[in-house]
Write an enzyme that holds these catalytic residues in place. Sequence first.
Site, PDB file in Angstrom:
ATOM      1  CE  LYS A   1      -0.547  39.896  11.085  1.00  0.00           C
ATOM      2  NZ  LYS A   1      -1.851  39.505  11.604  1.00  0.00           N
ATOM      3  CG  ASP A  26      -8.287  43.070  14.377  1.00  0.00           C
ATOM      4  OD1 ASP A  26      -7.634  42.053  14.059  1.00  0.00           O
ATOM      5  OD2 ASP A  26      -8.485  44.017  13.594  1.00  0.00           O
ATOM      6  CE  LYS A  68     -32.763  40.669  23.478  1.00  0.00           C
ATOM      7  NZ  LYS A  68     -34.134  40.663  22.971  1.00  0.00           N
ATOM      8  CG  ASN A 128     -15.276  39.928   9.479  1.00  0.00           C
ATOM      9  OD1 ASN A 128     -15.452  39.205   8.504  1.00  0.00           O
ATOM     10  ND2 ASN A 128     -14.458  39.590  10.476  1.00  0.00           N
ATOM     11  CB  ILE A 146      -4.831  32.519  14.262  1.00  0.00           C
ATOM     12  CG1 ILE A 146      -6.051  32.723  15.158  1.00  0.00           C
ATOM     13  CG2 ILE A 146      -4.663  31.049  13.877  1.00  0.00           C
ATOM     14  CD1 ILE A 146      -7.381  32.467  14.486  1.00  0.00           C
TER      15      ILE A 146
HETATM   16  O1  C5P Z   1      -3.150  42.039  10.990  1.00  0.00           O
HETATM   17  P1  C5P Z   1      -4.097  41.693   9.907  1.00  0.00           P
HETATM   18  O2  C5P Z   1      -5.485  41.339  10.396  1.00  0.00           O
HETATM   19  O3  C5P Z   1      -4.120  42.656   8.772  1.00  0.00           O
HETATM   20  O4  C5P Z   1      -3.452  40.361   9.265  1.00  0.00           O
HETATM   21  C1  C5P Z   1      -4.091  39.611   8.334  1.00  0.00           C
HETATM   22  C2  C5P Z   1      -3.521  38.212   8.333  1.00  0.00           C
HETATM   23  O5  C5P Z   1      -3.363  37.706   9.647  1.00  0.00           O
HETATM   24  C3  C5P Z   1      -4.473  37.254   7.673  1.00  0.00           C
HETATM   25  O6  C5P Z   1      -3.707  36.232   7.103  1.00  0.00           O
HETATM   26  C4  C5P Z   1      -5.311  36.770   8.841  1.00  0.00           C
HETATM   27  O7  C5P Z   1      -5.936  35.524   8.574  1.00  0.00           O
HETATM   28  C5  C5P Z   1      -4.280  36.671   9.921  1.00  0.00           C
HETATM   29  N1  C5P Z   1      -4.811  36.918  11.273  1.00  0.00           N
HETATM   30  C6  C5P Z   1      -4.843  35.896  12.210  1.00  0.00           C
HETATM   31  N2  C5P Z   1      -5.304  36.121  13.465  1.00  0.00           N
HETATM   32  C7  C5P Z   1      -5.722  37.343  13.831  1.00  0.00           C
HETATM   33  C8  C5P Z   1      -5.692  38.406  12.916  1.00  0.00           C
HETATM   34  C9  C5P Z   1      -5.247  38.159  11.633  1.00  0.00           C
HETATM   35  O8  C5P Z   1      -4.456  34.764  11.857  1.00  0.00           O
HETATM   36  N3  C5P Z   1      -6.176  37.549  15.051  1.00  0.00           N
END
Ligand code: C5P
Length: 428
Positions: A363, A301, A311, A231, A329
Amino acid sequence: MQDELQWVNGLNQEINFSKNIVLAVTGGIAAYKSAILVRRLKDYGFDVRVVMTKGAQAFVTPLTFQALSGNPVHTTLLDPEAEAGMGHIELARWADLVLVAPASCDVIAKLAQGLADDLLSTIYLATKAPIWVAPAMNQQMWAAKATQRNLNTLNTDGVHVIVPDAGVQACGDVGLGRMPEPEVLAEQVYLYFQQKQRDLAKKFGLLAGKRVVITAGPTREAIDPVRYISNHSTGKMGFALATACYAAGAEVTLIAGPVSLPTPHGVIRDNVISASEMLEQSLVYINAGCDVFIATAAVADYRVAEIATQKIKKSGDTLAIDLIKNPDIVATIAKQAKRPFMVGFAAETQHIEDYANKKLVAKKLDMIACNDVSRADIGFASDHNAMVVFFAQQYGMSAQNLQRAPKLEIAQQLVEAMSTALQQHKLP
Ligand code: C5P
């Protein structure tokens, strides 16, 4: 002390060297190097005022130093007009550091004696600031017993004596006695204040004694050996937070996805590529001990279910790739037994408060900073940001609106918010 605390904790926590240097130039051929020294000190952001002895004026004119420093040059002790501008006592008080460069044999002897018959020697006695002396002289004069005795006296009196360089001298001799190059001297002054700021921050900073781990940037999920999914995150917000946390006295580890930003001063950086790697490294640092975990990373995600070993060749009009969900995370860490204070970020386009609060609960975060990505003037690639910060209910803190500002300023405000909540935070 109040000023120093403001210097550490104040709004401008970016390594800020708005410090005052009195540069005293004495009579020696190395005085020409001091002109360049003024430039280099100014490059670092120091305000420089030059004091010249009579001897110095035989080598370089005060006008040169005035033009380079942007300040009037001070040459006499007993000139009523000059004293009316900034007198010797004021100048002595103004200084955060007095640097005598070059320091001639004669001036070294005078300072060691404690005489006060000209402007420099008077400032020397009247200042509370640290005094640095950069001797420059013929190698025989440097080695002379009287010079060494005087330098010893200065050393004992707390003066920092900079050992001169060895080499060919203006008089043709070879040996010790050359003034170090202006770049080197200016850097030493800069490093001195940088260390001083760090020492103060570690004692009095808003995050003094805290270990902070920050994730930043995007993650990159491989499709095959040459392609990936990622991204547009630049990592700027996470890097700004690393700078602000370090300036506030924390030990900072930055787990960075692939970004092209330089590592902030003093920060430990661990480069990772994928979300899985980012989680793995986060757990390593959490287990080693962490007080605050800040998740700014834009973690992908999903990742590719099976990364092709070769490839993928072009074939049909469409191509389907199976994706599987990446671990969250921040949520994984919030579930750990040794759970630090958790800060998350969210990017929303609507219902900000509602979504942010849901994320905070889901979270298990302590604090969430939310930006409105529907606004074109802030966010991803921008150097600016604006945020609303929400806290977990237990803190009883109302939401904070951080108005549009450079990312470093937003980071500093987040550090303030964090430190306020942290004071109430009990690690489980
Ligand atoms: O669910 P979303 O992506 O909106 O959440 C954003 C928050 O969660 C941010 O702090 C991002 O760094 C953290 N995050 C994460 N691991 C993921 C997705 C998001 O730590 N796989």
